[in-house]
Design a protein around this motif. Structure first.
Motif, short mmCIF file in Angstrom:
data_model
loop_
_atom_site.label_atom_id
_atom_site.label_comp_id
_atom_site.label_asym_id
_atom_site.label_seq_id
_atom_site.Cartn_x
_atom_site.Cartn_y
_atom_site.Cartn_z
N TYR A 5 12.90 8.62 -30.67
CA TYR A 5 11.78 9.02 -29.30
C TYR A 5 12.83 8.79 -28.52
CZ TYR A 5 7.83 9.84 -32.29
OH TYR A 5 7.59 10.85 -33.30
N ASP A 8 7.89 9.76 -24.61
CA ASP A 8 7.01 9.00 -24.94
C ASP A 8 6.00 10.08 -24.20
OD1 ASP A 8 6.36 7.39 -22.59
OD2 ASP A 8 6.74 5.84 -23.99
N LYS A 9 4.44 9.90 -24.89
CA LYS A 9 3.29 10.55 -24.23
C LYS A 9 3.66 10.39 -22.40
CE LYS A 9 -1.36 11.15 -24.70
NZ LYS A 9 -2.54 11.13 -24.93
N ASP A 10 3.31 9.42 -22.11
CA ASP A 10 3.33 8.58 -20.85
C ASP A 10 4.84 9.23 -20.10
OD1 ASP A 10 1.07 7.45 -21.09
OD2 ASP A 10 1.85 5.19 -21.95
N SER A 11 5.90 9.66 -20.67
CA SER A 11 7.56 9.77 -20.08
C SER A 11 6.92 10.89 -19.97
CB SER A 11 8.21 9.30 -20.43
OG SER A 11 8.51 9.46 -21.82
N GLU A 153 6.45 17.63 -29.73
CA GLU A 153 5.92 17.66 -30.71
C GLU A 153 4.56 17.80 -29.37
OE1 GLU A 153 6.62 13.34 -33.94
OE2 GLU A 153 5.67 12.98 -32.05
N THR A 160 3.16 15.11 -26.94
CA THR A 160 3.06 13.97 -26.89
C THR A 160 4.51 13.04 -27.12
OG1 THR A 160 3.08 14.33 -29.52
CG2 THR A 160 0.77 13.96 -28.76
N GLY A 161 5.69 13.69 -27.53
CA GLY A 161 6.94 12.98 -27.05
C GLY A 161 7.56 13.98 -27.59
N TYR A 163 11.60 14.03 -29.87
CA TYR A 163 12.82 12.99 -30.97
C TYR A 163 14.06 13.21 -30.67
CZ TYR A 163 10.85 14.67 -35.25
OH TYR A 163 10.42 15.68 -35.48
#
Length: 165
Positions: A5, A8-11, A153, A160-161, A163
């Protein structure tokens, strides 16, 4: 196999927030912005940017449309909403900018008009450009090999992310 990844979701949320502020800064005097998301993931990102823009500057009108095209053979391009794009600010949104080819084709329907500006936005930008497209708004720029691929994703309307594979 574990995924590598890069976001991530927060980033992703932080990157989109920053991009929304950049859009406002670069279009501060505009009354309307058209977000044109390239299906599927680009459309989700465009909807997220729309919400953020409206929360930052409530007097700006955001019109969100989808661009449908086959990324492998992008000759037939369909817009979910037709209007006169003359003198409008259009931001073409995609999840990953690779060679620049998809963005270049996605811009094509707007060229029949005289838009005020056409800007581009990608959550992740790779550095392998084969076409002369500059990404104006970038969440993350990544140096990759030509063999590596980036996947974004999405679950519903949430990114959500992302990768690297």
């Amino acid at each position: 196999m574990a995924r590598n990844y890069i976001l991530d979701k927060d980033s992703v949320a932080r990157k989109l927030q920053r991009i929304a502020y950049e859009i406002i800064e670069n279009n501060i005097d505009e009354k309307q912005i058209i977000l044109a998301g390239i299906r599927e993931n680009g459309s989700v990102i465009a909807r997220n940017i729309e919400k953020l823009l409206c929360s930052i500057k409530s007097d700006i009108v955001i019109w969100n449309i989808d661009i449908a095209l086959d990324k492998k053979s992008p000759h037939d391009i369909k817009l979910s909403g037709e209007t006169d794009f003359t003198d409008k600010v259009i931001i073409v949104v995609d999840d990953v900018a690779n060679s620049g080819r998809t963005m270049l084709y996605a811009i094509k329907p707007f060229l029949a008009y005289l838009p005020k500006k056409i800007q581009t936005l990608a959550l992740v930008e790779r550095t392998h450009k084969a076409y002369p497209v500059k990404t104006d708004y970038v969440g993350l720029s990544v140096n990759t090999t030509l063999q590596e691929h980036i996947f974004v994703e999405v679950e519903g309307d949430v990114v959500t992310g992302a990768y690297l594979e």
